[in-house]
Design a protein around this motif. Sequence first.
Motif, PDB file in Angstrom:
ATOM      1  N   THR A   1       0.832  -1.205   0.000  1.00  0.00           N
ATOM      2  CA  THR A   1       0.000   0.000   0.000  1.00  0.00           C
ATOM      3  C   THR A   1       0.863   1.250   0.000  1.00  0.00           C
ATOM      4  N   ALA A   2       1.851   1.280   0.906  1.00  0.00           N
ATOM      5  CA  ALA A   2       2.730   2.437   1.015  1.00  0.00           C
ATOM      6  C   ALA A   2       3.483   2.694  -0.284  1.00  0.00           C
ATOM      7  N   LEU A   3       4.009   1.643  -0.907  1.00  0.00           N
ATOM      8  CA  LEU A   3       4.807   1.807  -2.124  1.00  0.00           C
ATOM      9  C   LEU A   3       3.937   2.156  -3.336  1.00  0.00           C
ATOM     10  N   ALA A   4       2.773   1.499  -3.447  1.00  0.00           N
ATOM     11  CA  ALA A   4       1.884   1.793  -4.582  1.00  0.00           C
ATOM     12  C   ALA A   4       1.422   3.241  -4.536  1.00  0.00           C
ATOM     13  N   TYR A   5       1.035   3.725  -3.357  1.00  0.00           N
ATOM     14  CA  TYR A   5       0.597   5.112  -3.240  1.00  0.00           C
ATOM     15  C   TYR A   5       1.763   6.082  -3.365  1.00  0.00           C
TER      16      TYR A   5
ATOM     17  N   LEU B   1      -5.857  12.179   6.661  1.00  0.00           N
ATOM     18  CA  LEU B   1      -5.941  11.110   7.659  1.00  0.00           C
ATOM     19  C   LEU B   1      -7.016  10.078   7.302  1.00  0.00           C
ATOM     20  N   SER B   2      -8.191  10.565   6.910  1.00  0.00           N
ATOM     21  CA  SER B   2      -9.277   9.627   6.617  1.00  0.00           C
ATOM     22  C   SER B   2      -8.994   8.829   5.357  1.00  0.00           C
ATOM     23  N   ALA B   3      -8.423   9.479   4.330  1.00  0.00           N
ATOM     24  CA  ALA B   3      -8.074   8.764   3.106  1.00  0.00           C
ATOM     25  C   ALA B   3      -6.952   7.768   3.354  1.00  0.00           C
ATOM     26  N   GLY B   4      -6.039   8.124   4.250  1.00  0.00           N
ATOM     27  CA  GLY B   4      -4.955   7.204   4.588  1.00  0.00           C
ATOM     28  C   GLY B   4      -5.467   5.915   5.193  1.00  0.00           C
ATOM     29  N   TRP B   5      -6.405   6.047   6.128  1.00  0.00           N
ATOM     30  CA  TRP B   5      -6.959   4.831   6.742  1.00  0.00           C
ATOM     31  C   TRP B   5      -7.804   4.059   5.734  1.00  0.00           C
ATOM     32  N   THR B   6      -8.530   4.755   4.880  1.00  0.00           N
ATOM     33  CA  THR B   6      -9.312   4.075   3.845  1.00  0.00           C
ATOM     34  C   THR B   6      -8.415   3.186   2.994  1.00  0.00           C
ATOM     35  N   GLY B   7      -7.290   3.729   2.547  1.00  0.00           N
ATOM     36  CA  GLY B   7      -6.387   2.986   1.673  1.00  0.00           C
ATOM     37  C   GLY B   7      -5.815   1.748   2.325  1.00  0.00           C
ATOM     38  N   ILE B   8      -5.273   1.889   3.525  1.00  0.00           N
ATOM     39  CA  ILE B   8      -4.612   0.754   4.172  1.00  0.00           C
ATOM     40  C   ILE B   8      -5.630  -0.285   4.632  1.00  0.00           C
TER      41      ILE B   8
ATOM     42  N   LYS C   1      -6.238  18.392  -3.295  1.00  0.00           N
ATOM     43  CA  LYS C   1      -6.960  17.359  -2.551  1.00  0.00           C
ATOM     44  C   LYS C   1      -6.462  15.967  -2.934  1.00  0.00           C
ATOM     45  N   LEU C   2      -6.105  15.799  -4.206  1.00  0.00           N
ATOM     46  CA  LEU C   2      -5.548  14.527  -4.667  1.00  0.00           C
ATOM     47  C   LEU C   2      -4.262  14.202  -3.929  1.00  0.00           C
ATOM     48  N   LEU C   3      -3.382  15.188  -3.798  1.00  0.00           N
ATOM     49  CA  LEU C   3      -2.117  14.961  -3.093  1.00  0.00           C
ATOM     50  C   LEU C   3      -2.366  14.674  -1.611  1.00  0.00           C
ATOM     51  N   ALA C   4      -3.394  15.296  -1.039  1.00  0.00           N
ATOM     52  CA  ALA C   4      -3.727  15.018   0.358  1.00  0.00           C
ATOM     53  C   ALA C   4      -4.142  13.558   0.537  1.00  0.00           C
ATOM     54  N   VAL C   5      -4.936  13.049  -0.402  1.00  0.00           N
ATOM     55  CA  VAL C   5      -5.379  11.653  -0.355  1.00  0.00           C
ATOM     56  C   VAL C   5      -4.197  10.704  -0.510  1.00  0.00           C
ATOM     57  N   LEU C   6      -3.368  10.932  -1.517  1.00  0.00           N
ATOM     58  CA  LEU C   6      -2.255  10.027  -1.802  1.00  0.00           C
ATOM     59  C   LEU C   6      -1.216  10.041  -0.686  1.00  0.00           C
TER      60      LEU C   6
ATOM     61  N   GLY D   1      -1.686  10.763   2.376  1.00  0.00           N
ATOM     62  CA  GLY D   1      -2.252  10.137   3.560  1.00  0.00           C
ATOM     63  C   GLY D   1      -2.075   8.634   3.543  1.00  0.00           C
ATOM     64  N   ALA D   2      -2.319   8.021   2.386  1.00  0.00           N
ATOM     65  CA  ALA D   2      -2.151   6.577   2.259  1.00  0.00           C
ATOM     66  C   ALA D   2      -0.677   6.173   2.370  1.00  0.00           C
ATOM     67  N   VAL D   3       0.214   7.009   1.828  1.00  0.00           N
ATOM     68  CA  VAL D   3       1.655   6.729   1.930  1.00  0.00           C
ATOM     69  C   VAL D   3       2.077   6.734   3.396  1.00  0.00           C
ATOM     70  N   LEU D   4       1.704   7.778   4.114  1.00  0.00           N
ATOM     71  CA  LEU D   4       2.074   7.912   5.516  1.00  0.00           C
ATOM     72  C   LEU D   4       1.507   6.765   6.352  1.00  0.00           C
ATOM     73  N   THR D   5       0.212   6.498   6.176  1.00  0.00           N
ATOM     74  CA  THR D   5      -0.431   5.429   6.940  1.00  0.00           C
ATOM     75  C   THR D   5       0.183   4.075   6.607  1.00  0.00           C
ATOM     76  N   GLY D   6       0.494   3.853   5.332  1.00  0.00           N
ATOM     77  CA  GLY D   6       1.080   2.587   4.918  1.00  0.00           C
ATOM     78  C   GLY D   6       2.437   2.332   5.541  1.00  0.00           C
ATOM     79  N   PHE D   7       3.288   3.360   5.559  1.00  0.00           N
ATOM     80  CA  PHE D   7       4.620   3.184   6.142  1.00  0.00           C
ATOM     81  C   PHE D   7       4.556   3.049   7.665  1.00  0.00           C
ATOM     82  N   VAL D   8       3.660   3.790   8.309  1.00  0.00           N
ATOM     83  CA  VAL D   8       3.493   3.645   9.759  1.00  0.00           C
ATOM     84  C   VAL D   8       3.007   2.239  10.098  1.00  0.00           C
ATOM     85  N   ALA D   9       2.028   1.738   9.332  1.00  0.00           N
ATOM     86  CA  ALA D   9       1.516   0.385   9.558  1.00  0.00           C
ATOM     87  C   ALA D   9       2.601  -0.660   9.306  1.00  0.00           C
ATOM     88  N   THR D  10       3.466  -0.416   8.311  1.00  0.00           N
ATOM     89  CA  THR D  10       4.558  -1.351   8.033  1.00  0.00           C
ATOM     90  C   THR D  10       5.524  -1.401   9.209  1.00  0.00           C
ATOM     91  N   LEU D  11       5.820  -0.251   9.792  1.00  0.00           N
ATOM     92  CA  LEU D  11       6.710  -0.200  10.953  1.00  0.00           C
ATOM     93  C   LEU D  11       6.110  -0.916  12.161  1.00  0.00           C
TER      94      LEU D  11
END
Length: 293
Positions: free
Chosen positions: A41-45, A78-85, A184-189, A191-201
């Motif tokens: 998720t983190a890498l794709a986003y 934040l909300s888009a980040g959680w949606t993605g992961i 807004k697109l960059l905010a969504v993307l 968010g998913a990058v940040l959430t994905g890397f945090v979840a990976t850690l």
Amino acid sequence: MTKQKKLLPIASLLLGAATWGVTWYPYRLLEQAGMSGELSTALAYSIALLIGLILFGKQIRFSELRDPAAFILLWINLSAGWTGIAYVLGIIHGEVMRVLLLFYLAPLWTILFSRILLQERLSRQGYAIILSSLAGALLLLWQPGSNLPLPNSYGDWMGLSAGFAFALTNVLIRKDQQHDIRLKLLAVLSGAVLTGFVATLLIGSFSGITHLHTHGWLILAGTGGLVFFLCILLQYGMTHIPANQAIVIMLFELVAAAIAAYFLTEERLTARDWAGGLMIVSASLFSARINRD
């Protein structure tokens, strides 16, 4: 908005829904190749975000981020980040159609968020949608011998929470009419990058980077491009279509996902799953009448 002007946003949502309905498959392929869902998720986003910066970086007014109104972009992030992961983890570890049906409780959450954030009053149809959605969810989640009809798997929980976050993201994007769609697109993307890397850690693993072969990297690159294309379509549609209507149009994802799941997996829904899903889908379709005018 006239009917003619609505055609393009509706077409964008339909195409986005169909695309999203098959994005679960490359994530499963990556997971089978040894890359965790959190990392993929983190890498794709990240790839999608890089594409967005390359294409739109010079056109985006980053100075708007210093405006007090930019606070809403943080919530979208934040909300888009959680949606993605949550969506990716759900479809990797759960049954595709069950996860998607729980995800499409989103119209229920959309009604509630629309009332709070957009001041859309809850009509009689709104109460009917809530009751139908809840009844469908109870039927879908109930297991013989259990006391409470709660999600019974990790995939179920992820699908349910992804739908909740998706509804919030949808309403926030609709509410934020001050910022350019690209911002807004960059905010969504991001968010998913940040959430994905945090979840990976926290719960994932970075070992997939070294274990992935060339074809796996190609799948990952294609998934990143697909995510970018998908986000463009959905951002445009959600910005121009009322929240409750947008979530209904997105139901087309279920059709695409059902066809893909039938041919690509051996997963089958039970009669109770179908009945609960039908109630959820019916409620979603009915929600379009809230903003019909």
